[in-house]
Design a protein around this motif. Sequence first.
Motif, PDB file in Angstrom:
ATOM      1  N   ALA A   1       9.124   4.533  -8.063  1.00 43.98           N
ATOM      2  CA  ALA A   1       8.983   3.193  -7.498  1.00 43.98           C
ATOM      3  C   ALA A   1      10.240   2.359  -7.723  1.00 43.98           C
ATOM      4  O   ALA A   1      10.673   1.620  -6.828  1.00 43.98           O
ATOM      5  N   ALA A   2      10.850   2.465  -8.905  1.00 50.01           N
ATOM      6  CA  ALA A   2      12.082   1.720  -9.159  1.00 50.01           C
ATOM      7  C   ALA A   2      13.218   2.219  -8.267  1.00 50.01           C
ATOM      8  O   ALA A   2      14.024   1.412  -7.773  1.00 50.01           O
ATOM      9  N   ALA A   3      13.309   3.527  -8.061  1.00 47.23           N
ATOM     10  CA  ALA A   3      14.342   4.066  -7.171  1.00 47.23           C
ATOM     11  C   ALA A   3      14.156   3.559  -5.746  1.00 47.23           C
ATOM     12  O   ALA A   3      15.131   3.188  -5.074  1.00 47.23           O
ATOM     13  N   LEU A   4      12.912   3.517  -5.274  1.00 43.11           N
ATOM     14  CA  LEU A   4      12.652   2.973  -3.938  1.00 43.11           C
ATOM     15  C   LEU A   4      13.028   1.493  -3.861  1.00 43.11           C
ATOM     16  O   LEU A   4      13.555   1.025  -2.843  1.00 43.11           O
ATOM     17  N   GLY A   5      12.775   0.754  -4.938  1.00 44.37           N
ATOM     18  CA  GLY A   5      13.158  -0.653  -4.953  1.00 44.37           C
ATOM     19  C   GLY A   5      14.655  -0.857  -4.918  1.00 44.37           C
ATOM     20  O   GLY A   5      15.155  -1.741  -4.221  1.00 44.37           O
ATOM     21  N   LEU A   6      15.391  -0.047  -5.669  1.00 43.71           N
ATOM     22  CA  LEU A   6      16.852  -0.160  -5.654  1.00 43.71           C
ATOM     23  C   LEU A   6      17.412   0.191  -4.281  1.00 43.71           C
ATOM     24  O   LEU A   6      18.327  -0.478  -3.785  1.00 43.71           O
ATOM     25  N   LEU A   7      16.887   1.235  -3.653  1.00 47.85           N
ATOM     26  CA  LEU A   7      17.349   1.604  -2.312  1.00 47.85           C
ATOM     27  C   LEU A   7      17.027   0.511  -1.298  1.00 47.85           C
ATOM     28  O   LEU A   7      17.847   0.189  -0.437  1.00 47.85           O
ATOM     29  N   ALA A   8      15.829  -0.056  -1.398  1.00 51.27           N
ATOM     30  CA  ALA A   8      15.454  -1.121  -0.463  1.00 51.27           C
ATOM     31  C   ALA A   8      16.326  -2.349  -0.662  1.00 51.27           C
ATOM     32  O   ALA A   8      16.744  -2.995   0.306  1.00 51.27           O
TER      33      ALA A   8
ATOM     34  N   ALA B   1       3.372  10.464  -6.447  1.00 51.34           N
ATOM     35  CA  ALA B   1       4.510  11.045  -7.162  1.00 51.34           C
ATOM     36  C   ALA B   1       4.113  11.418  -8.586  1.00 51.34           C
ATOM     37  O   ALA B   1       4.513  12.463  -9.108  1.00 51.34           O
ATOM     38  N   GLY B   2       3.328  10.553  -9.244  1.00 56.19           N
ATOM     39  CA  GLY B   2       2.848  10.890 -10.579  1.00 56.19           C
ATOM     40  C   GLY B   2       1.959  12.119 -10.580  1.00 56.19           C
ATOM     41  O   GLY B   2       2.040  12.966 -11.487  1.00 56.19           O
ATOM     42  N   THR B   3       1.121  12.240  -9.551  1.00 56.96           N
ATOM     43  CA  THR B   3       0.252  13.415  -9.453  1.00 56.96           C
ATOM     44  C   THR B   3       1.060  14.688  -9.253  1.00 56.96           C
ATOM     45  O   THR B   3       0.811  15.709  -9.920  1.00 56.96           O
ATOM     46  N   LEU B   4       2.037  14.666  -8.352  1.00 63.27           N
ATOM     47  CA  LEU B   4       2.871  15.848  -8.132  1.00 63.27           C
ATOM     48  C   LEU B   4       3.706  16.164  -9.360  1.00 63.27           C
ATOM     49  O   LEU B   4       3.891  17.340  -9.718  1.00 63.27           O
ATOM     50  N   GLY B   5       4.220  15.125 -10.021  1.00 64.97           N
ATOM     51  CA  GLY B   5       4.987  15.363 -11.234  1.00 64.97           C
ATOM     52  C   GLY B   5       4.155  16.025 -12.318  1.00 64.97           C
ATOM     53  O   GLY B   5       4.645  16.906 -13.048  1.00 64.97           O
ATOM     54  N   ALA B   6       2.887  15.620 -12.428  1.00 65.03           N
ATOM     55  CA  ALA B   6       2.006  16.244 -13.420  1.00 65.03           C
ATOM     56  C   ALA B   6       1.762  17.712 -13.086  1.00 65.03           C
ATOM     57  O   ALA B   6       1.705  18.565 -13.991  1.00 65.03           O
ATOM     58  N   ARG B   7       1.626  18.022 -11.812  1.00 61.92           N
ATOM     59  CA  ARG B   7       1.411  19.427 -11.442  1.00 61.92           C
ATOM     60  C   ARG B   7       2.645  20.276 -11.754  1.00 61.92           C
ATOM     61  O   ARG B   7       2.533  21.434 -12.156  1.00 61.92           O
ATOM     62  N   VAL B   8       3.824  19.711 -11.553  1.00 60.88           N
ATOM     63  CA  VAL B   8       5.049  20.431 -11.912  1.00 60.88           C
ATOM     64  C   VAL B   8       5.109  20.658 -13.420  1.00 60.88           C
ATOM     65  O   VAL B   8       5.466  21.744 -13.896  1.00 60.88           O
ATOM     66  N   MET B   9       4.758  19.651 -14.205  1.00 63.32           N
ATOM     67  CA  MET B   9       4.772  19.785 -15.653  1.00 63.32           C
ATOM     68  C   MET B   9       3.748  20.804 -16.127  1.00 63.32           C
ATOM     69  O   MET B   9       3.972  21.526 -17.107  1.00 63.32           O
TER      70      MET B   9
ATOM     71  N   LEU C   1       0.824  -1.209   0.000  1.00 62.79           N
ATOM     72  CA  LEU C   1       0.000   0.000   0.000  1.00 62.79           C
ATOM     73  C   LEU C   1       0.859   1.260   0.000  1.00 62.79           C
ATOM     74  O   LEU C   1       0.529   2.244  -0.675  1.00 62.79           O
ATOM     75  N   VAL C   2       1.964   1.242   0.736  1.00 63.05           N
ATOM     76  CA  VAL C   2       2.831   2.421   0.785  1.00 63.05           C
ATOM     77  C   VAL C   2       3.454   2.700  -0.585  1.00 63.05           C
ATOM     78  O   VAL C   2       3.469   3.843  -1.063  1.00 63.05           O
ATOM     79  N   VAL C   3       3.952   1.656  -1.241  1.00 57.71           N
ATOM     80  CA  VAL C   3       4.571   1.846  -2.554  1.00 57.71           C
ATOM     81  C   VAL C   3       3.533   2.276  -3.582  1.00 57.71           C
ATOM     82  O   VAL C   3       3.798   3.154  -4.417  1.00 57.71           O
ATOM     83  N   ALA C   4       2.345   1.673  -3.548  1.00 54.76           N
ATOM     84  CA  ALA C   4       1.293   2.053  -4.493  1.00 54.76           C
ATOM     85  C   ALA C   4       0.887   3.511  -4.305  1.00 54.76           C
ATOM     86  O   ALA C   4       0.727   4.267  -5.281  1.00 54.76           O
ATOM     87  N   TYR C   5       0.728   3.924  -3.054  1.00 54.18           N
ATOM     88  CA  TYR C   5       0.358   5.318  -2.785  1.00 54.18           C
ATOM     89  C   TYR C   5       1.492   6.263  -3.188  1.00 54.18           C
ATOM     90  O   TYR C   5       1.239   7.326  -3.777  1.00 54.18           O
TER      91      TYR C   5
END
Length: 270
Positions: free
Chosen positions: A246-253, A166-174, A157-161
Motif C-alpha cells: 500500500a505504501a509503494a502504491l501511494g508513493l507511485l501515485a 497482497a497480504g494473503t498472497l505473501g502469506a502463501r509464499v511464506m 476499495l481498490v487499495v483496501a482490496y
Amino acid sequence: MTETRARTAGPDPALPLDGRLPAAPLTASHGTAECDPERFVRVVGRTVGRNLRREFRSIVVEPVRALVRRGLSGVLLAVFVSAAVLLLHAVDQTRTGATLVRLTSHVRGDIPLPLVLLRTPLSLFVPARDLPALPGIPVLFTCFALAQLVLGRTRTLVVAYAASFAGTLGARVMLAVGPRWWGLPPEAAQVIDAGASAAVVGLFAHIAALKRAPVLFVCAVVPTVIRSVEKPNLAGREHLVAITVAAALGLLAGRERGRTRVPHVEPSAV
C-alpha cells in the motif's frame, strides 16, 4: 614620459615580492555563521513546522472541509464497512452463522487460490480473530472515512482490496518457503487471515505515503509494524506485506500526481 616613470618607479611597496595579492583574512563572524547552532535549530524548526502545517492541512483541514461540503455521503463507505463488520461479528456468534461466515469469508493458506479470490472481498469485513470487534470499530470507521475523503470511494476499495490480497498472497509464499528465513510453519496454514485489519493498516500507509504525512505513518502504521516484528505470526506477516504494497502504491501515485500537475506560470509584467 609617463611610461618612463612607470619603468623606473619599481614594484609597489604595498604588494609582496612575488606579486600575489594577500588572501583576505577570515573574520570571526564569518567562521561562526556557518556553524551557529542557534541558526541551525531555527532552520530545522522552521522546516519541521512547515511540514507539520502542510500535513495538518492535507490530513485534517482538507478532509474536514470535504466532509462539510459533502455531508454524510462523504463517509458513507465508512458507515457501510463498520456496519458490515458488526453484522458479520453478530452472525458469527451463532452456530449456523459461524458456519456461514466460515464458508463465505474465511481465507486460509490451505484452501485453493480460486476460492481465495472469491472470498477475499467479503473477508475485508471479517474482524480479527485475536482482537475484540467493538473497540476496533472507531479505528475502522476513521480509516475508511479519511480514505474516502482523501482518495474517493472507488480508490479506497481498490487499495483496501489490494493490500488485503497482497497480504494473503505473501502469506502463501511464506508457507511455501517453510519455517526458515522469513517463512511460516505448516500449521500456520490453518490460521484465518488478518481480514479487515490488513485493509485498515494498508489504507493508513497508502494515505501517509501519498500525502507525505510522517506523523500519520508513525501514529497509525509504526505500532502495527512493531507488533508484527515482536510477534512474528501469520497476521503480523500479512500486515507487513499489506503496509509495504500500500505504501509503494501511494508513493507511485504521488509521483504520478506530481508529474501531471500543471505548473503555475506567473503573468508577465506589462
